[in-house]
Design a protein around this motif. Structure first.
Motif, PDB file in Angstrom:
ATOM      1  N   ALA A  56      -5.444  -8.115  14.042  1.00 33.84           N
ATOM      2  CA  ALA A  56      -5.159  -8.372  12.631  1.00 33.84           C
ATOM      3  C   ALA A  56      -3.733  -7.968  12.288  1.00 33.84           C
ATOM      4  O   ALA A  56      -3.212  -6.980  12.801  1.00 33.84           O
ATOM      5  N   VAL A  57      -3.132  -8.760  11.410  1.00 32.60           N
ATOM      6  CA  VAL A  57      -1.790  -8.481  10.914  1.00 32.60           C
ATOM      7  C   VAL A  57      -1.813  -8.605   9.394  1.00 32.60           C
ATOM      8  O   VAL A  57      -2.551  -9.416   8.843  1.00 32.60           O
ATOM      9  N   ASN A  58      -1.042  -7.751   8.729  1.00 35.85           N
ATOM     10  CA  ASN A  58      -0.988  -7.717   7.275  1.00 35.85           C
ATOM     11  C   ASN A  58       0.343  -8.262   6.785  1.00 35.85           C
ATOM     12  O   ASN A  58       1.395  -7.931   7.320  1.00 35.85           O
ATOM     13  N   TYR A  59       0.284  -9.118   5.773  1.00 37.12           N
ATOM     14  CA  TYR A  59       1.480  -9.639   5.123  1.00 37.12           C
ATOM     15  C   TYR A  59       1.426  -9.257   3.651  1.00 37.12           C
ATOM     16  O   TYR A  59       0.434  -9.524   2.977  1.00 37.12           O
ATOM     17  N   ILE A  60       2.513  -8.651   3.179  1.00 38.73           N
ATOM     18  CA  ILE A  60       2.677  -8.386   1.759  1.00 38.73           C
ATOM     19  C   ILE A  60       3.509  -9.549   1.221  1.00 38.73           C
ATOM     20  O   ILE A  60       4.557  -9.873   1.780  1.00 38.73           O
TER      21      ILE A  60
ATOM     22  N   ASP B  55       2.466  -6.671  17.702  1.00 37.79           N
ATOM     23  CA  ASP B  55       3.551  -5.701  17.861  1.00 37.79           C
ATOM     24  C   ASP B  55       4.000  -5.106  16.536  1.00 37.79           C
ATOM     25  O   ASP B  55       4.527  -4.007  16.481  1.00 37.79           O
ATOM     26  N   LYS B  56       3.796  -5.811  15.455  1.00 38.70           N
ATOM     27  CA  LYS B  56       4.212  -5.346  14.126  1.00 38.70           C
ATOM     28  C   LYS B  56       3.096  -5.704  13.144  1.00 38.70           C
ATOM     29  O   LYS B  56       3.090  -6.787  12.569  1.00 38.70           O
ATOM     30  N   PRO B  57       2.150  -4.799  12.905  1.00 39.90           N
ATOM     31  CA  PRO B  57       0.988  -5.161  12.086  1.00 39.90           C
ATOM     32  C   PRO B  57       1.239  -5.228  10.590  1.00 39.90           C
ATOM     33  O   PRO B  57       0.414  -5.746   9.855  1.00 39.90           O
ATOM     34  N   TYR B  58       2.376  -4.739  10.117  1.00 46.87           N
ATOM     35  CA  TYR B  58       2.652  -4.644   8.689  1.00 46.87           C
ATOM     36  C   TYR B  58       3.933  -5.403   8.402  1.00 46.87           C
ATOM     37  O   TYR B  58       5.013  -4.999   8.815  1.00 46.87           O
ATOM     38  N   ARG B  59       3.830  -6.563   7.713  1.00 46.55           N
ATOM     39  CA  ARG B  59       4.955  -7.472   7.543  1.00 46.55           C
ATOM     40  C   ARG B  59       5.063  -7.937   6.094  1.00 46.55           C
ATOM     41  O   ARG B  59       4.161  -7.740   5.299  1.00 46.55           O
ATOM     42  N   TYR B  60       6.174  -8.597   5.798  1.00 45.21           N
ATOM     43  CA  TYR B  60       6.414  -9.149   4.460  1.00 45.21           C
ATOM     44  C   TYR B  60       6.667 -10.646   4.567  1.00 45.21           C
ATOM     45  O   TYR B  60       7.210 -11.121   5.555  1.00 45.21           O
ATOM     46  N   LEU B  61       6.309 -11.376   3.508  1.00 41.41           N
ATOM     47  CA  LEU B  61       6.603 -12.804   3.399  1.00 41.41           C
ATOM     48  C   LEU B  61       7.467 -13.031   2.156  1.00 41.41           C
ATOM     49  O   LEU B  61       7.208 -12.440   1.102  1.00 41.41           O
ATOM     50  N   GLY B  62       8.472 -13.889   2.306  1.00 42.50           N
ATOM     51  CA  GLY B  62       9.271 -14.292   1.162  1.00 42.50           C
ATOM     52  C   GLY B  62      10.197 -13.235   0.617  1.00 42.50           C
ATOM     53  O   GLY B  62      10.627 -13.336  -0.537  1.00 42.50           O
TER      54      GLY B  62
ATOM     55  N   GLY C  52       0.820  -1.201   0.000  1.00 41.31           N
ATOM     56  CA  GLY C  52       0.000   0.000   0.000  1.00 41.31           C
ATOM     57  C   GLY C  52       0.856   1.253   0.000  1.00 41.31           C
ATOM     58  O   GLY C  52       1.932   1.274   0.590  1.00 41.31           O
ATOM     59  N   LEU C  53       0.375   2.279  -0.651  1.00 47.78           N
ATOM     60  CA  LEU C  53       1.093   3.547  -0.673  1.00 47.78           C
ATOM     61  C   LEU C  53       0.742   4.413   0.537  1.00 47.78           C
ATOM     62  O   LEU C  53       1.210   5.529   0.652  1.00 47.78           O
ATOM     63  N   ASN C  54      -0.070   3.882   1.434  1.00 45.78           N
ATOM     64  CA  ASN C  54      -0.515   4.640   2.591  1.00 45.78           C
ATOM     65  C   ASN C  54       0.334   4.398   3.834  1.00 45.78           C
ATOM     66  O   ASN C  54       0.114   5.023   4.858  1.00 45.78           O
ATOM     67  N   ALA C  55       1.272   3.472   3.786  1.00 49.60           N
ATOM     68  CA  ALA C  55       2.188   3.138   4.890  1.00 49.60           C
ATOM     69  C   ALA C  55       1.494   2.491   6.094  1.00 49.60           C
ATOM     70  O   ALA C  55       2.079   2.403   7.158  1.00 49.60           O
ATOM     71  N   VAL C  56       0.258   2.062   5.932  1.00 46.67           N
ATOM     72  CA  VAL C  56      -0.435   1.376   7.033  1.00 46.67           C
ATOM     73  C   VAL C  56      -0.988   0.014   6.622  1.00 46.67           C
ATOM     74  O   VAL C  56      -1.719  -0.607   7.377  1.00 46.67           O
ATOM     75  N   GLY C  57      -0.649  -0.448   5.426  1.00 49.44           N
ATOM     76  CA  GLY C  57      -1.091  -1.763   5.004  1.00 49.44           C
ATOM     77  C   GLY C  57      -1.500  -1.795   3.552  1.00 49.44           C
ATOM     78  O   GLY C  57      -1.706  -0.754   2.920  1.00 49.44           O
TER      79      GLY C  57
END
Length: 169
Positions: free
Chosen positions: A123-127, A157-164, A98-103
């Motif tokens: 809830a947690v977000n994975y990109i 603790d970290k709602p915005y994360r990456y996978l792979g 997201g370009l909004n820096a929150v997910g």
């Protein structure tokens, strides 16, 4: 008004399609959500990998589920909130940052829909899939493993994360 009306049109077309093919489609597909405590929400082919991972976790006694979003616009906020309301934690997978820096886009729509429908689940977000990378069972398992910890503590603790992505845990 057109977006609101489109929901009924989509359901009507889905009924016609079911009559022709025997396959039933709605705004979302719930998989093993009846008693799920943790779940992954995703779109498209990633749902197959998520279902496989959920099955493996179920065999180990972990109540994992999957919600596949079939329609993104108009966004099925009420239906998704209803599907997620009994969870202890949810991971929302986005294939776009997201370009909004929150997910990512799916994350922000789902969390907004949960809030407006009075559903409060950590809830947690994975990109994922950045740079065309394949999404593996290990990636999805990482999300479920994190969800187990979130379900136990109730804290994200970290709602915005990456996978792979190289360099990420």
């Amino acid at each position: 008004k057109a977006m609101s009306d489109a929901k009924q049109v989509i359901l009507d077309v889905a009924k016609d399609f079911e009559k022709l093919t025997g396959r039933k489609y709605g705004f979302i597909e719930e998989y093993k959500m009846e008693d799920a405590e943790i779940a992954v929400v995703c779109m498209n082919s990633t749902a197959g990998t998520a279902k496989h991972t959920a099955n493996n976790l179920r065999n180990k006694g972990i109540k994992a589920g999957v919600v596949k979003v079939r329609v993104f616009r108009p966004f099925p906020a009420e239906e998704i909130a209803e599907a997620l309301k009994n969870l202890k934690a949810v991971a929302i997978l986005d294939k776009a940052d997201g370009l909004n820096a929150v997910g990512g886009p799916l994350f922000t729509d789902i969390t907004s829909g949960m809030l407006t429908n009075n559903v409060h689940v950590p809830a947690v977000n994975y990109i994922y899939g950045i740079g065309g990378r394949d999404t593996t069972e290990e990636d999805i398992l990482k999300a479920y493993t994190d969800l187990q910890e979130i379900a136990e503590t109730g804290k994200v603790d970290k709602p915005y994360r990456y996978l792979g992505v190289r360099g990420e845990e």
